[in-house]
Design an enzyme around this catalytic site. Sequence first.
Site, PDB file in Angstrom:
ATOM      1  N   ASN A  62       1.114  -0.853   0.393  1.00 33.33           N
ATOM      2  CA  ASN A  62      -0.153   0.032  -0.362  1.00 33.33           C
ATOM      3  C   ASN A  62       1.124   1.164   0.369  1.00 33.33           C
ATOM      4  OD1 ASN A  62       0.700  -0.723   2.842  1.00 33.33           O
ATOM      5  ND2 ASN A  62      -1.094   0.464   3.773  1.00 33.33           N
ATOM      6  N   GLU A  64       0.238   5.542   0.207  1.00 35.41           N
ATOM      7  CA  GLU A  64      -0.661   6.580   1.068  1.00 35.41           C
ATOM      8  C   GLU A  64      -0.176   7.596   0.709  1.00 35.41           C
ATOM      9  OE1 GLU A  64      -1.502   5.609   4.980  1.00 35.41           O
ATOM     10  OE2 GLU A  64      -2.320   3.798   4.518  1.00 35.41           O
ATOM     11  N   CYS A  73      -3.888   0.569  -2.031  1.00 31.04           N
ATOM     12  CA  CYS A  73      -3.766  -0.374  -1.489  1.00 31.04           C
ATOM     13  C   CYS A  73      -3.130  -1.479  -1.978  1.00 31.04           C
ATOM     14  CB  CYS A  73      -5.000  -0.952  -1.547  1.00 31.04           C
ATOM     15  SG  CYS A  73      -6.608  -0.714  -0.615  1.00 31.04           S
ATOM     16  N   GLU A  75      -3.051  -4.528  -2.766  1.00 33.32           N
ATOM     17  CA  GLU A  75      -3.430  -5.653  -4.278  1.00 33.32           C
ATOM     18  C   GLU A  75      -4.182  -4.600  -5.431  1.00 33.32           C
ATOM     19  OE1 GLU A  75      -4.810  -4.648  -0.835  1.00 33.32           O
ATOM     20  OE2 GLU A  75      -5.993  -6.645  -0.644  1.00 33.32           O
ATOM     21  N   CYS A 112     -10.087  -4.763   0.560  1.00 31.65           N
ATOM     22  CA  CYS A 112     -11.147  -4.021  -0.240  1.00 31.65           C
ATOM     23  C   CYS A 112     -12.470  -4.628  -0.977  1.00 31.65           C
ATOM     24  CB  CYS A 112     -10.590  -2.511   0.581  1.00 31.65           C
ATOM     25  SG  CYS A 112     -10.097  -1.751  -1.295  1.00 31.65           S
ATOM     26  N   CYS A 115     -11.141  -2.959  -4.524  1.00 31.08           N
ATOM     27  CA  CYS A 115     -10.187  -4.107  -4.369  1.00 31.08           C
ATOM     28  C   CYS A 115     -10.531  -5.713  -5.492  1.00 31.08           C
ATOM     29  CB  CYS A 115      -8.707  -4.840  -3.215  1.00 31.08           C
ATOM     30  SG  CYS A 115      -7.589  -3.116  -3.674  1.00 31.08           S
TER      31      CYS A 115
HETATM   32  N1  THU Z   1      -4.946  -1.345   2.946  1.00 25.24           N
HETATM   33  C1  THU Z   1      -4.374  -2.272   1.537  1.00 25.24           C
HETATM   34  O1  THU Z   1      -3.347  -2.184   1.307  1.00 25.24           O
HETATM   35  N2  THU Z   1      -5.180  -4.120   1.384  1.00 25.24           N
HETATM   36  C2  THU Z   1      -6.174  -4.812   2.143  1.00 25.24           C
HETATM   37  O2  THU Z   1      -6.863  -5.320   1.740  1.00 25.24           O
HETATM   38  C3  THU Z   1      -6.810  -3.750   3.086  1.00 25.24           C
HETATM   39  C4  THU Z   1      -6.261  -1.903   3.319  1.00 25.24           C
HETATM   40  C5  THU Z   1      -4.275  -0.044   2.726  1.00 25.24           C
HETATM   41  C6  THU Z   1      -5.188   0.903   2.758  1.00 25.24           C
HETATM   42  C7  THU Z   1      -4.805   2.113   3.622  1.00 25.24           C
HETATM   43  O3  THU Z   1      -3.690   2.379   3.480  1.00 25.24           O
HETATM   44  C8  THU Z   1      -4.296   0.850   4.602  1.00 25.24           C
HETATM   45  O4  THU Z   1      -4.104   0.029   4.843  1.00 25.24           O
HETATM   46  C9  THU Z   1      -5.422   1.408   5.839  1.00 25.24           C
HETATM   47  O5  THU Z   1      -6.835   1.256   5.886  1.00 25.24           O
END
Ligand code: THU
Length: 162
Positions: A62, A64, A73, A75, A112, A115
């Site tokens: 991920n 940000e 994310c 994925e 999520c 994704c």
């Molecule tokens: N996140 C992911 O990268 N994958 C997931 O399956 C769930 C959430 C990330 C998004 C964000 O950067 C952090 O986790 C918190 O939500």
Amino acid sequence: MQLKEVQFSVEVYTSAAELADEDAALLATASDIAKVAYAPYSNFFVGAAAKLANGIVVSGTNQENAAYPAGICAERTLMSAAATQYPGIGIKTMAISYHNKNGESTKPISPCGVCRQVLAEFEERTAQSIRLVLGGLSGEVYIIQTAKALLPLTFTSDDLKR
Ligand code: THU
């Protein structure tokens, strides 16, 4: 009126020790790569590692942003990289793991909603189902045989023709 049941199955393993070697290795790769996630806002570091149909392993984390909605994310980072580097090649298995500065990472997380949509469309466009292996640093591991099971009544390209 007819009631339509939608079935969903998840294989629950007591720990990563119960997995086949290849799945355990992919989950370990996902956990390793989570260390390079850029997650200074959530402190939730996610790693994804996928074995492609050509045998190559691709990973994603991920990423940000201070403008929160611009973050992506692990994925979707992975799928964008895979589709760019190996266009048209399907993903056979994707493992997802995480490190959480505010918690212990003792249970699986699952993708999520956004994704789930991208996973389902990736399966469709490559005609290859994506097995998901989900696990934290310890605890139970879930295996789901096809990502589309996570998104019943998926909106697909066919719907654009209706
Ligand atoms: N996140 C992911 O990268 N994958 C997931 O399956 C769930 C959430 C990330 C998004 C964000 O950067 C952090 O986790 C918190 O939500």
